[in-house]
Structure formats: structure tokens, C-alpha cells
Scaffold this active site. Structure first.
Site, PDB file in Angstrom:
ATOM      1  N   GLU A   1     -34.023 -16.062  -7.642  1.00  0.00           N
ATOM      2  CA  GLU A   1     -33.141 -17.218  -7.693  1.00  0.00           C
ATOM      3  C   GLU A   1     -32.208 -17.004  -8.891  1.00  0.00           C
ATOM      4  OE1 GLU A   1     -34.979 -21.071  -8.083  1.00  0.00           O
ATOM      5  OE2 GLU A   1     -33.011 -22.052  -8.098  1.00  0.00           O
TER       6      GLU A   1
ATOM      7  N   LYS B   1     -39.039 -18.690 -16.688  1.00  0.00           N
ATOM      8  CA  LYS B   1     -37.610 -18.763 -17.005  1.00  0.00           C
ATOM      9  C   LYS B   1     -37.289 -20.044 -17.761  1.00  0.00           C
ATOM     10  CE  LYS B   1     -36.363 -17.283 -12.730  1.00  0.00           C
ATOM     11  NZ  LYS B   1     -35.540 -17.031 -11.546  1.00  0.00           N
TER      12      LYS B   1
ATOM     13  N   ARG C   1     -49.007 -12.055 -10.242  1.00  0.00           N
ATOM     14  CA  ARG C   1     -47.919 -12.043 -11.224  1.00  0.00           C
ATOM     15  C   ARG C   1     -48.291 -11.129 -12.367  1.00  0.00           C
ATOM     16  NH1 ARG C   1     -44.411 -16.566 -11.108  1.00  0.00           N
ATOM     17  NH2 ARG C   1     -43.716 -16.205 -13.220  1.00  0.00           N
TER      18      ARG C   1
HETATM   19  P1  ATP Z   1     -39.583 -19.081 -12.520  1.00  0.00           P
HETATM   20  O1  ATP Z   1     -40.736 -19.710 -11.798  1.00  0.00           O
HETATM   21  O2  ATP Z   1     -39.828 -18.790 -13.963  1.00  0.00           O
HETATM   22  O3  ATP Z   1     -38.264 -19.708 -12.234  1.00  0.00           O
HETATM   23  P2  ATP Z   1     -39.673 -17.262 -10.364  1.00  0.00           P
HETATM   24  O4  ATP Z   1     -40.942 -16.555 -10.283  1.00  0.00           O
HETATM   25  O5  ATP Z   1     -39.500 -18.398  -9.448  1.00  0.00           O
HETATM   26  O6  ATP Z   1     -39.463 -17.648 -11.885  1.00  0.00           O
HETATM   27  P3  ATP Z   1     -37.686 -15.840  -8.919  1.00  0.00           P
HETATM   28  O7  ATP Z   1     -36.311 -15.540  -9.337  1.00  0.00           O
HETATM   29  O8  ATP Z   1     -37.885 -16.793  -7.810  1.00  0.00           O
HETATM   30  O9  ATP Z   1     -38.434 -16.304 -10.241  1.00  0.00           O
HETATM   31  O10 ATP Z   1     -38.480 -14.506  -8.658  1.00  0.00           O
HETATM   32  C1  ATP Z   1     -38.020 -13.496  -7.807  1.00  0.00           C
HETATM   33  C2  ATP Z   1     -39.185 -12.665  -7.380  1.00  0.00           C
HETATM   34  O11 ATP Z   1     -39.853 -12.113  -8.511  1.00  0.00           O
HETATM   35  C3  ATP Z   1     -40.211 -13.483  -6.609  1.00  0.00           C
HETATM   36  O12 ATP Z   1     -40.637 -12.739  -5.486  1.00  0.00           O
HETATM   37  C4  ATP Z   1     -41.320 -13.680  -7.591  1.00  0.00           C
HETATM   38  O13 ATP Z   1     -42.537 -13.827  -6.932  1.00  0.00           O
HETATM   39  C5  ATP Z   1     -41.226 -12.412  -8.456  1.00  0.00           C
HETATM   40  N1  ATP Z   1     -41.731 -12.667  -9.802  1.00  0.00           N
HETATM   41  C6  ATP Z   1     -41.314 -13.614 -10.671  1.00  0.00           C
HETATM   42  N2  ATP Z   1     -42.055 -13.598 -11.791  1.00  0.00           N
HETATM   43  C7  ATP Z   1     -42.967 -12.605 -11.644  1.00  0.00           C
HETATM   44  C8  ATP Z   1     -44.026 -12.093 -12.465  1.00  0.00           C
HETATM   45  N3  ATP Z   1     -44.300 -12.606 -13.681  1.00  0.00           N
HETATM   46  N4  ATP Z   1     -44.747 -11.061 -11.982  1.00  0.00           N
HETATM   47  C9  ATP Z   1     -44.473 -10.529 -10.782  1.00  0.00           C
HETATM   48  N5  ATP Z   1     -43.508 -10.966  -9.965  1.00  0.00           N
HETATM   49  C10 ATP Z   1     -42.752 -12.008 -10.384  1.00  0.00           C
HETATM   50 MG    MG Z   2     -38.823 -18.893  -7.654  1.00  0.00          MG
END
Ligand code: ATP
Ligand code: MG
Length: 559
Positions: free
Chosen positions: A38, A274, A264
Site C-alpha cells: 500500500e 509503518k 512476518r
Molecule cells: P503496515 O501494517 O505497517 O501498514 P503492511 O504490512 O500493511 O504495513 P503493506 O504495504 O500492505 O504493509 O505490505 C505489502 C506486503 O508486504 C504485504 O504482502 C505484507 O504482508 C508484506 N509485509 C509487510 N510487513 C512485513 C513484515 N514485517 N514481514 C514480512 N512481510 C511483510
Molecule cells: Mg497492508
């Protein structure tokens, strides 16, 4: 993108799934993945794990991996983030086959939503969010159907069209899927598909005022693109059934994609949310998304972490099904291994102390040819000047040496790396009693750093010639959070911030070759660690990592 295939752990469960699918002929052997960020912030080390897995699986099976922006929320998303994400993925060493945007599918998603309404599988609910949430019930607590659940299809269709046409204010109505109000899985209790939001979208402008919820956009976008294996993190396990339900009720252009969840990545002494990272910036704890203490790819890059080291770490930890926290020292060991291979060696004195060699011929300068990297002869040599006035580190000299201090002290002989043996003879102090300079004599017979009579010294020290040295500033970094799991004891990670995570040293003296170092390049300062030249500020260096794991020994000492 051709480098990850051999590195991906052969035994991981996602690869096993793909192999089984290929063996069974599912997807006719096609493998397509996507990385779906996102655009509401910068990528961090956790995303690197997902990227490595998404691109790695595609590469391993001769498939395709696309970048897809999950840009379904006009309130939080910005073009700035879109551009940074594209750039960071490229820096990390991956090339998406295509760059897609979920928002480009808004038309198709809307059409499919009407299909569900027409099939009696979706309805417009006019209750507010709190009522809907309360009626959803809970585990062991029955759901209460909305009074609008069984309204005529024509009525829902008309209202949905008017929602889209902008007739209603934000929050007035939602479109919900009619799944099962008594399902054990709460996500299936008539989830919201669309909400009304009169917002400006970074890509669609004001074209839309109904926006799809994540669950209604994600699997459908996968299906539109022809994704086969849709990897996400474990918090989406509960959404798996809904992902399947939506797809099973639509007329898909490709075979139904499947969602696969992995753990994760979390690291000790750091955070990856984030929202929290944004808070660090807003609170002024760090300078921005690219602050070298941040776990963002921007921050790690400025800090000097090579992309190859991050990839190797992500490949090493692999994908698994159990959430766990990896030690940041483990990541650092990959950084050190890579930099040991590629970083040029240089001499830099961070806290300078003048060393005057009294028996050096006045005005004489001697140039030593010094190898740039003992790990790689191809990196060549450089000329390093030696003269009668040098700088050494303050803590490489002790007037009254404690036990086990083997560096320079009055009457003691040490080696100046690659040059000569010197023996300290006296010290000169300033008015406040601080040592201003140390006087020494050198032995001309030890030229190159070895004594012909075979006598040994206990210490070899780095140095720079005073008249040739350049001034530099050096930023030293420590963990951003003191606790291994920030926020574990109080619930608020900010309570565990390390107040001394950065120390800026000014007046450092470094060898002239460092003036030629390219912005962003990482070098080894001999005996001190790896340092990245700032991309913008001339002669500012960021400590990437020390030569050894100092943190482990500090902790041991603190006991
Ligand atoms: P936040 O919840 O902090 O906004 P997010 O996980 O929703 O972050 P996205 O931009 O939606 O962030 O993530 C894009 C992809 O990266 C998704 O498939 C998510 O599952 C993966 N991802 C995000 N954070 C991690 C992490 N700490 N470890 C592994 N994969 C991750
Ligand atoms: Mg997300």
C-alpha cells in the site's frame, strides 16, 4: 532478475506448494506472484522479506512477479510513496515484470460487485459502522442480521448505483457481502465491500466516491492479473476463507489464485509498523524516512547496508509459518560479510591525537603503496603519505596504561600500520592538563612495518599524516531501541527509545583518498568498522556496522 533462484531455500513450504501444483497441472504450470504494497509509507526490512519471497518464487519456477500497488484508500496514499517504492525495489535488486495499480481495476471491481448484488449475494446496508460492528457478535456470540439483509435486489442495486453517483455523504451506506452471519470466522459475517468516501485519489482523482475494502480488492486484483500464488503475512489467515468465497462467486478470467500465508519478519531492537515509523519522524526522534537508524530500505541504504546483504539475509531466514523475531546482529553479520568482500580499506582517525616524530627528517614525506582490499587484489593499491606529524586515535595512547592496555604508552614501541615502529617518548599537555600531543621516535629499519631483527610489538595502529589529512564528520549509531522487543514491558515502543542512538563526531582526520570516495559508497576504516559516505553532505560518514559484534559484548559486560 536472475540471481535469487539458487539461493532460495529448497525446502520452504511455498516452493513445495508450487511444486505440488505444477505436478498436478493446476494453473497449467504457470507461476505468477505479486508484491502488493500500500503506498502509504516507505518500504522496510519486513517488506524486503516479502519481496525476496515473491520475486524468488517466481524466479525459481520460471514465472512472473509483478509489483501491484494496493491503492484503495485515498486518505493515506501518495505519489511520493509510489515513486519511492518503485525505486527501493530496484535498489534491492529486483525488476517487476509489470507495475500495476489496484485502483486501475475499480471499474471491474464495481462491475463484479453488481454481479454479486444481482445474484442476491450482496446488499446495501444503511446502518452506521458501530451498529454493524455490534451486530457482528463475536466468538461464541451469535451475529444479528441487518434489517436490510433481505431487501430486494433491485433496491440494493439502485442504492449502490446512487452511492457510486455521489448521492450520499461519507459513511451513510455500505455494500456488504451476504455470506453467513453465524460463521465462526468473523470475517465471513457479512463483510463490508464498499464504503462511501468523497476523497481525492492520487491516481483516480475524483472519479470515485465508493472505495473497495481491502478484502474485496485484493483477491479480485490477483484474479484480474492472473496471479497463481498470492503470498501474504500470517495476520491474513483469518481472511483466507473470505478470499476464497469472493473468488468462488465470480466469473474469473483465469484459474482461481490461492492465498499462502507466511510469518512476518521482526527484528530485535527495532519496529516495522509503518504507523510507528511515521511517529518516529513526526516526533522528531529521527530525521526522516531515510535516517540511517530507520529500518526502512532508505535508511538501511544510507547507513551503508548493501542490497546484496539484505537479500542474502532474507533468503537465509526463508519463509516459514511461525512468527519469530530475528536478532539484528544476525542481519549485521550478513552486512559485515558482504562489506568485508567489497569495501575498500582506508585509514581514518575519529578522535585525533597529534603524534610528533622527533627524529623524522624535517619536511620529508614518504609515500607507501598500500593495498585497497586484502580480500580482492583486483581492487589495487593507493599511495598513502607518511610524515613527521601524524594523527592517531586518542584511545590508542595512555600516559599511564592500565593492565592489558597494549597500545602506545611512554617508552613503549608499537607498529604504525604499513609504515614504521614508533616508541613514545613524552607528552605535551595544554593549560587544562589534557594531552595535546605525544612525541615519539621511529626506527628507520622497520620500514614497511617489520623489524629486521625480528622483535615484536603487541599493537598495530592506524594513523594519518597531519598535513595530508582531510577533515570529516562521522556519525556513530547505536540501536534505536534499547529493548530487544520495543514496547514489550509498557506496550509503547517509544518508552524504549535509546536516547544515545546517534553521536556525531566532528574534527575527524581521514586520509586524502576518502575525498575521492563516491557519495553513498561504503569503505572500511581500518580497525574501526564500515562507514558509508553520505550521498549529499561532503565528507560526512555514517557508521554502517562495527567490525565485531560490540553489542553482544556490551550486554555481557552489563550482565
Ligand atoms: P503496515 O501494517 O505497517 O501498514 P503492511 O504490512 O500493511 O504495513 P503493506 O504495504 O500492505 O504493509 O505490505 C505489502 C506486503 O508486504 C504485504 O504482502 C505484507 O504482508 C508484506 N509485509 C509487510 N510487513 C512485513 C513484515 N514485517 N514481514 C514480512 N512481510 C511483510
Ligand atoms: Mg497492508
Amino acid at each position: 532478475m536472475a540471481r535469487m533462484s539458487a539461493e532460495i531455500a529448497a525446502g520452504d513450504f511455498i516452493a513445495d506448494t508450487v511444486r505440488a501444483d505444477n505436478a498436478a497441472g493446476t494453473y497449467s504450470g504457470r507461476v505468477q506472484t505479486r508484491f502488493p504494497p500500500e503506498p502509504n509509507g516507505y518500504l522496510h526490512i519486513g517488506h524486503a522479506k516479502a519481496i525476496t519471497a515473491d520475486f524468488g518464487i517466481a524466479e525459481q519456477f520460471g514465472g512472473v512477479c509483478n509489483l501491484r500497488f494496493d491503492d484503495t484508500n485515498p486518505d493515506t496514499e501518495e505519489v511520493e510513496y509510489v515513486e519511492a517504492i518503485i525505486d527501493d525495489i530496484k535498489w534491492l535488486g529486483f525488476t517487476p515484470a509489470n507495475v500495476f495499480y489496484a485502483s486501475d481495476y475499480f471499474g471491474k471491481l464495481y462491475e463484479w460487485a453488481e454481479d454479486l448484488v444481482n445474484a442476491g449475494l450482496a446488499y446495501v446496508d444503511e446502518q452506521d459502522a458501530e451498529t454493524i460492528s455490534a451486530q457482528r457478535g463475536g466468538y461464541g456470540k451469535p451475529g444479528v442480521p441487518s434489517p436490510y439483509r433481505d431487501r430486494p435486489v433491485a433496491e440494493s442495486l439502485d442504492l449502490f448505483r446512487r452511492m457510486k453517483a455521489g448521492e450520499f455523504p461519507d459513511g451513510a451506506k455500505v455494500l456488504r457481502a451476504k455470506v453467513d452471519m453465524q460463521a465462526e470466522n468473523m470475517e465471513l459475517r457479512d463483510p463490508v465491500m464498499y464504503r462511501i468516501r468523497h476523497g481525492h485519489h492520487h491516481r483516480q482523482g475524483d472519479a470515485w466516491c465508493v472505495y473497495p475494502i481491502y478484502d474485496w480488492a485484493h483477491g479480485q486484483s490477483d484474479a484480474i492479473e492472473g496471479v497463481t500464488h498470492s503470498m501474504c503475512t500470517l495476520e491474513f489467515v483469518n481472511h483466507h476463507a473470505l478470499y476464497d468465497w469472493y473468488l468462488e462467486h465470480l466469473d474469473l478470467p483465469y484459474e482461481k489464485p490461492q492465498q499462502l500465508e507466511f510469518a512476518r519478519l521482526e527484528l530485535t531492537h527495532t519496529i516495522t509498523s509503518k504507523r510507528r515509523l511515521m511517529q518516529l519522524i513526526n516526533d522528531g526522534v529521527v530525521d526522516g524516512w531515510d535516517d540511517p537508524r530507520m529500518p526502512t530500505l532508505r535508511g538501511l541504504r544510507k547507513r551503508g547496508y548493501p542490497a546484496a546483504a539484505i537479500r542474502a539475509f532474507c533468503t537465509h531466514i526463508g519463509v516459514n509459518k511461525t512468527n519469530s523475531r530475528h536478532s539484528i546482529a544476525e542481519l549485521e553479520s550478513f552486512v559485515r560479510a558482504e562489506l568485508n568482500r567489497v569495501a575498500l580499506r582506508r585509514m581514518a582517525v575519529l578522535r585525533p591525537l597529534r603524534l610528533v616524530i622527533d627524529n623524522w627528517p624535517a619536511g620529508q614525506v614518504e609515500w607507501f603503496e598500500v593495498g585497497n582490499n586484502p580480500e580482492n587484489a583486483g581492487d589495487g593499491t593507493r599511495q598513502v603519505p607518511f610524515s613527521g606529524v601524524l594523527y592517531i586515535e586518542q584511545d590508542d595512547f595512555a600516559e599511564d596504561p592500565p593492565p592489558k592496555f597494549y597500545r602506545l604508552a611512554p617508552g613503549r614501541e608499537v607498529r604504525l600500520r604499513g609504515a614504521y615502529f614508533v616508541t613514545a617518548t613524552s607528552v605535551v599537555k595544554d593549560a587544562s592538563g589534557r594531552i595535546a600531543e605525544v612525541h615519539a621516535s621511529y626506527d628507520p629499519a622497520t620500514r614497511g612495518g617489520d623489524a629486521p631483527d625480528g622483535r615484536k610489538v603487541k599493537s598495530t595502529m592506524h594513523w594519518v599524516s597531519a598535513e595530508h589529512a582531510l577533515d570529516a564528520e562521522v556519525a556513530l549509531y547505536d540501536r534505536l531501541f534499547t529493548a530487544e522487543v520495543p514496547g514489550e514491558s509498557t506496550g509503547n515502543p517509544m518508552d524504549d527509545l535509546n536516547p544515545a542512538s546517534r553521536e556525531l563526531l566532528v574534527g575527524c582526520k581521514v586520509e586524502a583518498a576518502l575525498g575521492e570516495t563516491a557519495p553513498g559508497e561504503v569503505v572500511q576504516f581500518e580497525r574501526l568498522g564500515y562507514f558509508a559516505k553520505d550521498p549529499n553532505t561532503p565528507m560526512l560518514f555514517h557508521r554502517t556496522v562495527g567490525l565485531r559484534d560490540e553489542w553482544a559484548s556490551i550486554k555481557k559486560r552489563a550482565g
